[in-house]
Design an enzyme around this catalytic site. Structure first.
Site, PDB file in Angstrom:
ATOM      1  N   LYS A  53      -1.486  -0.218  -2.395  1.00 38.04           N
ATOM      2  CA  LYS A  53      -2.444   0.850  -2.710  1.00 38.04           C
ATOM      3  C   LYS A  53      -2.074   2.209  -2.133  1.00 38.04           C
ATOM      4  O   LYS A  53      -2.488   3.245  -2.666  1.00 38.04           O
ATOM      5  CB  LYS A  53      -3.832   0.453  -2.215  1.00 38.04           C
ATOM      6  CG  LYS A  53      -4.534  -0.600  -3.077  1.00 38.04           C
ATOM      7  CD  LYS A  53      -5.081   0.026  -4.343  1.00 38.04           C
ATOM      8  CE  LYS A  53      -6.013  -0.906  -5.083  1.00 38.04           C
ATOM      9  NZ  LYS A  53      -6.635  -0.275  -6.257  1.00 38.04           N
ATOM     10  N   SER A 307       0.414  -8.459  -4.032  1.00 30.94           N
ATOM     11  CA  SER A 307      -0.128  -7.100  -3.931  1.00 30.94           C
ATOM     12  C   SER A 307      -0.732  -6.763  -2.582  1.00 30.94           C
ATOM     13  O   SER A 307      -0.901  -5.579  -2.271  1.00 30.94           O
ATOM     14  CB  SER A 307      -1.171  -6.881  -5.029  1.00 30.94           C
ATOM     15  OG  SER A 307      -2.238  -7.795  -4.886  1.00 30.94           O
TER      16      SER A 307
END
Length: 506
Positions: A53, A307
């Site tokens: 992110k 992720s």
């Protein structure tokens, strides 16, 4: 559209590495062997904030004018985007306020605060936090940094795909990408389909938070009435407007996976890397496993984006318990057995040498007893075989393996006070070497002379099994029972004076 993102993504590549690192593309030998395909893991869990992110967050904040920087930034996030914004703001000397759902794992909240951002906890989902963040933007004049619905954020996330194609110029059959609001899959799809259009781009979502899947089915964005929050990093009710515009004609499909399948994927990743991903971080591996099983695929090169790794330590207990079910290596069964001396041992003989993960039993009445048992298996076929065998011996069986209430609650509630008076009950705790068949051998030592009125056993993955047993021993049998204790050869402790027994079990 692709040309526009081509320019944005190339520009992002010149910016994001102020804070991001080029993460490795690691082989997963265990998964590859098990699935008979080449499985590669793009290790975004190794970023400074343990998630991809920060790429998009930093790229967006880097575009702010001096006047916007002076106003500060606000965002809403379940945690990973929050850390990205906090780190980006810290590097740029900008004030940051982060609105996070109250359900956000503590590890993510603490990480954001350590990066110097102000944290506001509001609501139970990302959408609740997002609405409150918008209100704060109006009140403060700060710039809102959207976690996924922004072209600069999407371009920043796309740098994952740039690295991937540079790291593996050889054949790739498909890339599996976790989906929450859609920023990561939009950016990666835009780059991959421009440069390697033959590669399939496959999104993966939890089956209880499938906002992109339902949007593609409907041909428009849909707001889900309810979503699950186990995979909190992707717990989003509606896919972003810009991500949906980008991906609807680019991606090949979306695969849905269950909580148990996510937990199994976390275990698979750990086995290959010794790293623990968060639930959202393991979505792609869970998707690969489901896709391979569905398609019967062999010999392909498949990439999963790991992720994120912002996992609360206390969630590992839940993950470990559900992983075996997700791998179809454990069955949970409720079985009714006759209430008579020796029936419990006969039931265990029927199960045979299979490993027992859990055994819960409490005397209820003089005619029958209910046993809750976890059994180690090698796939769903063996589960059906075991159930058929039990039914063939006239045991009523209810399969609880896919029963969510049983898995979350009932397995911890079996037992309690006996509904009937249990005469001459003695309570003992035993330890014995943990190996398949050890529980049955323990019961054989006991013989058939005494009635078992309580039994609790859970396999904790340790070298020794731990069993709590209630045994009805008449006073005249006490000497023979003591001889059994001396001969059994296992460490034991008398527990009938334990206040936990007196309060809850006797």
């Amino acid at each position: 559209m692709l040309n526009d993102y081509e320019k944005r993504i190339k520009a992002a590549c010149a910016v994001v590495y102020d804070v991001a690192r080029r993460t490795p593309l690691d082989a997963a030998p265990g998964l590859s062997e098990a699935l008979n395909n080449e499985i590669l893991l793009k290790r975004e869990d190794l970023q400074p904030v343990f998630s991809f992110k920060l790429r998009g967050a930093y790229n967006r904040i880097a575009q702010l004018s001096e006047e916007e920087q002076a106003r500060g930034v606000i965002t809403a996030s379940a945690g990973n985007h929050a850390q990205g914004v906090a780190l980006a703001a810290q590097r740029r000397g900008i004030k940051a306020m982060i609105v996070m759902p109250k359900t956000t794992p503590r590890i993510k909240v603490q990480a954001v605060r350590k990066l110097g951002a102000e944290v506001v906890l509001h609501g139970n989902t990302y959408d609740d936090a997002s609405a409150h963040a918008r209100t704060l933007v109006e009140q403060t004049g700060a710039v809102y940094i959207h976690p996924y619905d922004d072209p600069d954020v999407i371009a920043g996330q796309a740098t994952v795909a740039v690295e991937l194609l540079e790291q593996h110029p050889e054949r790739i059959d498909a890339v599996f990408i976790p989906v929450g609001g859609g920023g990561l899959i939009a950016g990666m799809a835009a780059w991959i389909k421009q440069h390697r259009p033959e590669i399939k781009v496959i999104g993966v979502e939890p089956d209880d938070a499938a906002c992109l899947y339902v949007a593609l089915e409907a041909g428009e964005r849909i707001t889900l009435p309810h979503i699950g929050i186990f995979a909190d990093g992707v717990a989003v009710r509606q896919v972003g407007e810009e991500p949906f515009r980008v991906v609807r004609d680019l991606i090949d499909e979306v695969v849905l996976v269950s909580t148990d399948e996510i937990c199994a994927a976390i275990m698979d990743i750990y086995d290959d890397t010794r790293a623990i991903t968060e639930p959202a971080g393991a979505l792609a591996v869970a998707g690969i496993k489901k896709y391979v099983a569905r398609e019967g695929l062999q010999g392909a090169c498949l990439v999963a984006v790991n992720s994120g790794a912002n996992m609360n330590f206390d969630r590992l207990r839940h993950v470990a318990e559900r992983a075996e079910i997700g791998e179809q290596r454990e069955a949970l069964l409720a079985v009714t057995i006759p209430e008579r001396p020796g029936s419990f041992r006969e039931f265990c003989k029927t199960i045979g040498e299979r490993g027992i993960t859990e055994f819960n039993y409490r005397y209820s009445d003089a005619s029958e007893a209910h046993v809750f048992v976890g059994v180690q298996l090698n796939g769903s076929a063996e589960r059906e075989e075991l159930i058929a065998k039990l039914k063939g011996r006239d045991y009523p069986v209810v399969d609880m393996t896919d029963n969510e209430m049983a898995k979350i609650h009932v397995r911890y509630m079996v037992g309690g006070h006996s509904a009937a008076m249990v005469d001459h009950e003695q309570l003992y705790r035993f330890e014995f070497p943990e190996r398949p068949g050890a529980l049955l051998r323990f019961l054989k030592h006991m013989g058939q002379g005494w009635n078992i009125s309580l039994f609790h056993y859970r396999n904790h993955g340790a070298a020794y099994g731990r069993v709590l047993v209630g045994i009805q021993v008449p006073p005249a049998e006490q000497g023979r029972f003591q001889a059994f204790l001396d001969e059994v050869g296992y460490p034991y402790w008398a527990e009938q004076d334990n206040p936990a027994y007196q309060l809850f079990l006797s």
